[in-house]
Scaffold this active site. Structure first.
Site, mmCIF file in Angstrom:
data_model
loop_
_atom_site.group_PDB
_atom_site.id
_atom_site.type_symbol
_atom_site.label_atom_id
_atom_site.label_comp_id
_atom_site.label_asym_id
_atom_site.label_seq_id
_atom_site.Cartn_x
_atom_site.Cartn_y
_atom_site.Cartn_z
ATOM 1 N N SER A 164 0.831 -1.196 0.000
ATOM 2 C CA SER A 164 0.000 0.000 0.000
ATOM 3 C C SER A 164 0.871 1.254 0.000
ATOM 4 O O SER A 164 1.661 1.446 -0.910
ATOM 5 C CB SER A 164 -0.972 -0.044 1.183
ATOM 6 O OG SER A 164 -1.988 0.910 1.020
ATOM 7 N N ASP A 212 -8.309 -3.235 -7.175
ATOM 8 C CA ASP A 212 -7.817 -2.978 -5.830
ATOM 9 C C ASP A 212 -8.922 -2.408 -4.944
ATOM 10 O O ASP A 212 -9.525 -1.374 -5.252
ATOM 11 C CB ASP A 212 -6.651 -1.988 -5.890
ATOM 12 C CG ASP A 212 -6.014 -1.757 -4.543
ATOM 13 O OD1 ASP A 212 -6.557 -0.934 -3.785
ATOM 14 O OD2 ASP A 212 -4.994 -2.407 -4.238
ATOM 15 N N HIS A 258 -6.633 -5.962 -1.229
ATOM 16 C CA HIS A 258 -5.623 -4.922 -1.078
ATOM 17 C C HIS A 258 -4.524 -5.460 -0.163
ATOM 18 O O HIS A 258 -4.772 -5.765 0.993
ATOM 19 C CB HIS A 258 -6.261 -3.665 -0.473
ATOM 20 C CG HIS A 258 -5.312 -2.497 -0.364
ATOM 21 N ND1 HIS A 258 -4.814 -1.851 -1.469
ATOM 22 C CD2 HIS A 258 -4.766 -1.873 0.716
ATOM 23 C CE1 HIS A 258 -4.019 -0.855 -1.081
ATOM 24 N NE2 HIS A 258 -3.970 -0.862 0.237
#
Length: 393
Positions: free
Chosen positions: A203, A299, A366
């Site tokens: 991330s 995502d 994610h």
């Protein structure tokens, strides 16, 4: 495959994907109030404590040498990392993992952030579980289990790239210095002797991995094999469902507030504005170090916070769809398909390089490399004689 050879093959071999929106990714939402933030933080802590019952727990190391470099968290406390030493065939191999955790784009959000573990080492856990690519279990992590494994904690709010301050608000934006201080400290603890080194992150940490990939390469002699893995870091400069620019406006605030421009690759800022150069799609073509991109084409963070945030969906038309793709209408699926195509177009040129690697799947998820259930599982089928890939549920 022999341990340590062909990073990319090892990485792909260890991937398991599931339809589970990562519970700990929720704190990255930039549309939150303090009550929501606290609730999400507590949920992550519960998840971590459950993992800790069966996972290796690794203690926190505060970087004392950072003080002289002005490398401090948002609140001025010293940064930190977690290190578990390697052994045997992995004694001279290193994984440096950059923690993710969203960003803060204005004084108010950064002031709130500095009262959490995302902005202060005072609030960081003294121990955290190492799972997925950081696991020390040969069955859970066969390619990297005995490497030196590090997680650098994230406490600046700009993907380890800012350099500035706001004296009135008592905020220190020192992400770039934290990055440098942490790497220099690890080099002094033996990483300078590494035969191979992998920089990774998920991330916001995945974005940081892309930004710092070539810089990481520069810390080592040419004899060291160095590569980078960005997990869920391919944030796209996408238009939201209201035809607005939610993520671009947000990133613009991060870059401007935290003085990120000076630390972005010059090969990008020489011809694009600083905000554009905070988007990985504009950086990956210029990276010289071998880079592996692991991302989902749908995502979940980008769907929920970039494409269809509540601010762009005042009537709640996207509410159910962004939380569960099974509830999307045909027109919404078509819109998401367009986002997938945009991602594939963004990496088209990158994919042609023989030194790079990528794995783009169609899961609604994610971050996939740091959780055990999305990294390596018993029920994974065999593909090309490699165990580790399973279909999304």
């Amino acid at each position: 495959m022999r341990m340590g050879n062909l990073f990319w093959l090892g990485i792909v071999a260890a991937l398991v994907f599931s339809f589970w929106v990562d519970s700990f990714s929720a704190y990255e939402y930039h549309h939150f109030n303090e009550t929501e933030f606290s609730l999400l933080e507590s949920q992550e802590q519960v998840h971590s404590s459950l993992l800790g019952r069966t996972s290796l727990m690794v203690g926190l190391t505060v970087i004392q040498s950072a003080a002289g470099k002005g490398a401090v968290c948002l609140d001025g406390t010293l940064p930190a990392y977690h290190l578990h030493r390697g052994y045997g065939s992995g004694a001279n191999s290193w994984i440096v993992n950059l923690e993710g955790g969203g960003w803060c784009n204005d004084v108010r959000s950064c002031v709130y952030r500095k009262k959490t573990r995302r902005g202060s080492s005072t609030f960081m856990e003294k121990q955290i579980p190492f799972t997925g690519i950081l696991s020390n279990n040969v069955e859970d992590n066969p390619d990297f289990f005995n490497w030196n494994r590090v997680k650098i904690r994230y406490c600046d709010g700009a993907s380890f790239a800012g350099d500035g301050e706001d004296k009135a608000a008592q905020l220190q934006f020192r992400g770039q210095r934290i990055w440098s201080a942490a790497i220099e400290d690890l080099m002094s603890k033996g990483m300078r002797f590494a035969r191979q080194a992998l920089l990774s992150g998920c991330s916001a940490g995945g974005l940081a991995t892309i930004i710092h990939c070539d810089e990481f390469r520069g810390f080592f002699p040419q004899t060291t094999k160095v590569k980078c893995l960005s997990d869920a870091g391919l944030f796209l400069d996408a238009i939201d469902v209201s035809r607005g620019h939610t993520i671009r406006n947000f990133f613009s605030g991060v870059v401007r507030l935290q003085g990120v421009q000076k630390n972005l690759p010059h090969i990008c800022t020489s011809h694009l504005d600083p905000t554009s150069c905070f988007f990985p799609q504009n950086l990956i073509a210029g990276i010289r170090t071998p880079l592996f991109i692991l991302n989902t084409a749908y995502d979940s963070w980008q769907v929920q916070s970039s494409l269809a945030p509540s601010s762009a969906d005042p009537h709640g038309f996207w509410h159910d769809c962004r939380l569960n793709h099974a509830k999307c209408t045909s027109s919404q699926i078509q819109y998401l398909q367009g986002f997938r195509n945009q991602m594939l177009n963004a990496i088209k040129g990158f994919s042609r390089s023989r030194q790079n690697g990528l794995f783009i799947n169609s899961c609604f998820a994610h971050c996939q490399s740091e959780r055990q259930d999305t990294w390596f599982a018993d029920n994974s089928p065999v593909i090309g004689n490699k165990v580790g890939l399973s279909s999304c549920l």
